[in-house]
Write an enzyme that holds these catalytic residues in place. Structure first.
Site, mmCIF file in Angstrom:
data_model
loop_
_atom_site.group_PDB
_atom_site.id
_atom_site.type_symbol
_atom_site.label_atom_id
_atom_site.label_comp_id
_atom_site.label_asym_id
_atom_site.label_seq_id
_atom_site.Cartn_x
_atom_site.Cartn_y
_atom_site.Cartn_z
ATOM 1 N N GLU A 22 10.491 6.640 6.904
ATOM 2 C CA GLU A 22 9.330 6.862 7.777
ATOM 3 C C GLU A 22 9.541 8.016 8.735
ATOM 4 O O GLU A 22 8.640 8.835 8.947
ATOM 5 C CB GLU A 22 9.003 5.589 8.557
ATOM 6 C CG GLU A 22 8.343 4.492 7.720
ATOM 7 C CD GLU A 22 9.312 3.672 6.898
ATOM 8 O OE1 GLU A 22 10.539 3.857 7.044
ATOM 9 O OE2 GLU A 22 8.853 2.833 6.098
ATOM 10 N N HIS A 40 6.590 -8.181 10.753
ATOM 11 C CA HIS A 40 5.517 -7.664 9.896
ATOM 12 C C HIS A 40 4.129 -8.032 10.389
ATOM 13 O O HIS A 40 3.164 -7.881 9.647
ATOM 14 C CB HIS A 40 5.659 -8.224 8.484
ATOM 15 C CG HIS A 40 6.685 -7.539 7.638
ATOM 16 N ND1 HIS A 40 8.027 -7.743 7.791
ATOM 17 C CD2 HIS A 40 6.563 -6.663 6.621
ATOM 18 C CE1 HIS A 40 8.691 -7.033 6.888
ATOM 19 N NE2 HIS A 40 7.830 -6.362 6.179
HETATM 20 C C1 LIG Z 1 10.932 0.422 7.305
HETATM 21 C C2 LIG Z 1 10.174 -0.252 6.230
HETATM 22 N N1 LIG Z 1 9.384 0.496 5.439
HETATM 23 C C3 LIG Z 1 8.692 -0.089 4.435
HETATM 24 C C4 LIG Z 1 8.769 -1.433 4.231
HETATM 25 C C5 LIG Z 1 7.995 -2.086 3.103
HETATM 26 N N2 LIG Z 1 8.900 -2.441 2.030
HETATM 27 C C6 LIG Z 1 9.420 -3.664 1.961
HETATM 28 S S1 LIG Z 1 10.503 -3.813 0.726
HETATM 29 C C7 LIG Z 1 10.276 -2.220 0.233
HETATM 30 C C8 LIG Z 1 11.039 -1.719 -0.948
HETATM 31 C C9 LIG Z 1 12.493 -1.729 -0.702
HETATM 32 O O1 LIG Z 1 13.198 -1.509 -1.874
HETATM 33 P P1 LIG Z 1 14.763 -1.671 -1.977
HETATM 34 O O2 LIG Z 1 15.426 -1.124 -0.766
HETATM 35 O O3 LIG Z 1 15.161 -1.098 -3.279
HETATM 36 O O4 LIG Z 1 15.012 -3.241 -1.954
HETATM 37 P P2 LIG Z 1 14.565 -4.351 -3.019
HETATM 38 O O5 LIG Z 1 13.213 -4.814 -2.602
HETATM 39 O O6 LIG Z 1 14.598 -3.748 -4.365
HETATM 40 O O7 LIG Z 1 15.530 -5.474 -2.859
HETATM 41 C C10 LIG Z 1 9.350 -1.594 1.051
HETATM 42 C C11 LIG Z 1 8.883 -0.220 0.885
HETATM 43 C C12 LIG Z 1 9.576 -2.184 5.115
HETATM 44 N N3 LIG Z 1 9.668 -3.515 5.009
HETATM 45 N N4 LIG Z 1 10.272 -1.563 6.085
#
Ligand SMILES: Cc1ncc(C[n+]2csc(CCOP(=O)(O)OP(=O)(O)O)c2C)c(N)n1
Ligand SMILES: [Mg+2]
Lengths: 327, 335
Positions: free
Chosen positions: A60, A129
């Site tokens: 972000e 959230h």
């Molecule tokens: C700072 C932030 N940006 C966006 C999100 C929304 N979000 C939640 S999970 C996710 C994907 C994360 O992927 P990864 O790090 O690969 O973890 P996984 O879900 O595959 O375990 C996003 C974009 C968030 N929770 N926090």
């Protein structure tokens, strides 16, 4: 007039503005191939291609700052934050860069950028959230901040925001993306800085913005059954603030309840209540009421999370207090 | 194979099966609307939590993770009843119904959450490692995060801090190849995350995250380094079987891709190893499965029969000691 959803209204606004101005680009997490986490950018990648609709890494601070840089160098970015909760990582780029560059450059730079995404309480999402963060942005000179509460305003305000030469933060709501409403068929702009009286009445003014406008309208319907005629003012823009419309309403009714889904301290609602109390002192028949979020982080449990937020019932109770009708 | 190895293999199998069955149950309960909001299941990744956390010293080590946290919580020894009750939002839940699926905590077990902000747990974990060093506890901290999270500034800042202050931290990137609907390769400058360690003078290691024994070996090495003041970055290559959360239609990947990874299922792979070693016992496996099912069913029964939190509890757990609040309360019970 077409009846479309809040989500579709935002989509149409971006679509039209991208068609109109080749400098408008959209970037953010999941905005391109996934059509947006909340499907607001559906179809835009297919129409405008990967040079104008860009999926970013989950960074972000990085892509918000990149947007600011692009904006001072001739591009007009729309930066989608998946939610405002995650925009806190980008607070510095918005507050110290986007909002300050025009000023620090003695007027030499323009920062035509839009930051948009859902803000406010959602459902079953607990503390990180599900929170109203409007106050964070509304606090900052150099920014403009809008909070559309219906599809027509979502469309008209986003178009104005994209054409604006200053940074504009748009507060959407996850809980409103599916809401439907009439949107004019032709091009239609809503001027930033103009509130709207969404229900006229003579007994008390309910002043709200974003999703709580719906609670205010529900409260007004409940109050009508008790013979109380409430006027509802939707601020639409938090910065600038349309004091003229608000004060005209309060001068007419002599009473006001302000509603804000954020925490009470240092909030837009508290500021509006203060302005009403100061500017309309002579016209007021009762202290200005204020319904906000309870001053706690959001709990996960559904009954508890509803208890924390403003509601029609809480607004009705505040109105009864302002009318000295408290049971 | 040595007898001790066989014992360990069966334990690891049991721990993975427990997570798998718990997640299946959680998915079902979500379908029945007993659980709401975001619920991120861990199916497919069990070898990472079990292999790593199983190698830790639960007396002094600490674990932090993101929102996909049920597996790590169980591996750290958290009560399945308290977890399920938390998912149900009940007052008997681990966070009294305040946190839900994404925010499991059990400080007594060294499990420090359960973070919903992508990447935010990494600097916090490095801070926990700072405290361990400062207080000379001899403990180390492992932090789990995704292939999406590794690009956050928080990761890079934290890794540098861990190195310059010689902190006992192991950063474990669970590369399950998808961050929501984004394939990891589309948003990464490198195709081997362990390389990122070298930018900070830290040892990086890539491990097969479907192989619980390989993860366990890597964990043993990493924890040894960490305790000696040398932080480590591990990339565990793994795969998530389910959608990102419960509301993900998964249009971004094919059924075939998922099936391909299911062939390397961590539980299946371990079973093959047990068989190859001649230590397979059908009855023992069936007993483990049945016990895991009973554990999950018992957790649901506990959650089901637990009470909802009372309204005044919204005013609790905000401050230590006597709380205070801004504005006017809507409910009685706020002091
Ligand atoms: C700072 C932030 N940006 C966006 C999100 C929304 N979000 C939640 S999970 C996710 C994907 C994360 O992927 P990864 O790090 O690969 O973890 P996984 O879900 O595959 O375990 C996003 C974009 C968030 N929770 N926090
Ligand atoms: Mg991932």
């Amino acid at each position: 007039m077409a009846v479309i959803s809040y989500r579709e209204a935002l989509n149409r606004a971006m679509d039209e503005e991208m068609a109109r101005d080749p400098m408008v680009v959209l970037m953010g997490e999941e905005v391109a191939q996934y059509d947006g986490a909340y499907k607001v950018s559906r179809g835009l990648l297919g129409k405008y291609g990967p040079e104008r609709v860009l999926d970013t890494p989950i960074t972000e601070l990085g892509f918000t700052g990149l947007g600011v840089g692009a904006a001072i160098a001739g591009v007009r970015p729309v930066v989608e934050w998946m939610t405002h909760n995650f925009a806190l990582l980008a607070l510095d780029q918005v507050v110290n860069e986007a909002a300050k560059l025009r000023h620090m450059s003695g007027g030499g730079l323009s920062v035509p950028i839009v930051f948009r995404g859902p803000n406010g309480p959602a459902e079953y999402l607990s503390s990180q959230h599900s929170q109203g963060l409007a106050s964070y942005w509304a606090h900052v000179p150099g920014l403009k901040v809008v909070a559309p509460a219906n599809p027509a305003d979502a469309y008209g305000l986003l178009k104005s925001a994209i054409r604006d030469d200053d940074p504009v933060v748009v507060l959407e709501s996850e809980m409103m993306y599916g809401d439907k409403g009439e949107v004019p068929d032709g091009e239609y702009l809503v001027q930033i800085g103009k509130a709207s009286v969404v229900r006229s009445g003579s007994g008390i003014s309910l002043v709200a913005f974003g999703r709580p406008v719906k609670y205010a309208l529900e409260a007004a319907a409940l109050l009508e059954k008790r013979g109380i005629d409430a006027e509802v003012v939707d601020l639409r823009s938090l910065r600038p603030l349309d004091e003229e419309t608000v004060m005209a309403s309060v001068r007419k009714t002599g009473r006001a309840v302000v509603v804000d889904e954020s925490w009470p301290a240092a909030s837009v609602g508290a500021y509006v209540a203060h302005r009403i109390a100061t500017v309309c002192f002579d016209a007021l028949d009762a202290p200005v009421g204020f319904v906000s979020s309870e001053d706690v982080p959001m709990p996960y449990n559904h009954a508890l999370e509803l208890a924390v937020q403003p509601s029609a019932d809480k607004i009705v109770a505040a109105v009864l207090r302002a009318l000295y009708l408290e049971e | 194979m040595k007898k001790t190895d066989a014992k360990l293999y069966w334990e690891l199998r049991n721990d993975m099966v427990r997570i798998r069955r718990f997640e299946e149950k959680a998915g079902q309960m979500y379908g029945l609307r007993k659980i709401g909001g975001f619920c991120h299941l861990y199916n497919g990744q069990e070898a990472v939590a079990v292999g790593f956390i199983g190698a830790m010293d639960h007396e002094r080590d600490k674990v932090l993770t993101g929102y996909r946290d049920h597996g790590h919580a169980l591996a750290a020894g958290m009560s399945p009843d308290a977890i399920m009750a938390e998912l149900f939002g009940k007052v008997t839940g681990s966070s009294r119904g305040k946190g839900g699926s994404m925010h499991l905590f059990d400080p007594g077990k060294g499990f420090l959450g359960g973070n919903g902000i992508v990447g935010a747990q990494i600097p916090v974990a490095v801070g926990v490692a700072f405290a361990q060093k400062y207080r000379k506890t001899g403990g180390a901290t492992a932090v789990f995060f995704g292939d999406g999270a590794i690009h956050q500034g928080a990761f890079h800042e934290a890794l540098n801090l861990a190195k310059i202050w010689d902190l006992p931290a192991v950063l474990v990137c669970e590369n399950n190849q998808w961050g929501m609907g984004t394939n990891w390769k589309r948003v990464s400058a490198v195709e081997d995350f362990s390389l990122m360690a070298s930018a900070y003078g830290v040892r990086g290691e890539r491990v097969d995250g479907m192989d619980v024994l390989a993860v366990r070996d890597a964990a043993v090495r990493a924890l040894k380094d960490a305790r000696a003041g040398r932080p480590v970055l591990i990339e565990a290559r793994t795969y998530r079987y389910k959608g990102h959360s419960m509301s993900d239609p998964q249009k971004y990947r094919t059924r075939d891709e998922v099936d391909e990874y299911r062939k390397q299922d961590p539980i299946y792979l371990l079973e093959e190893k047990i068989k190859a070693a001649g230590a397979w016992d059908e009855a023992r496996a069936a007993a483990q499965d049945a016990a895991a099912d009973a554990m999950a069913a018992g957790a649901v029964a506990f959650a089901e029969s637990s009470p909802e939190p009372a309204p005044h509890t919204i005013y609790e757990d905000v401050y230590a000691g006597r709380p205070f609040f801004m504005g006017e309360p809507a409910y009685a019970g706020r002091n």
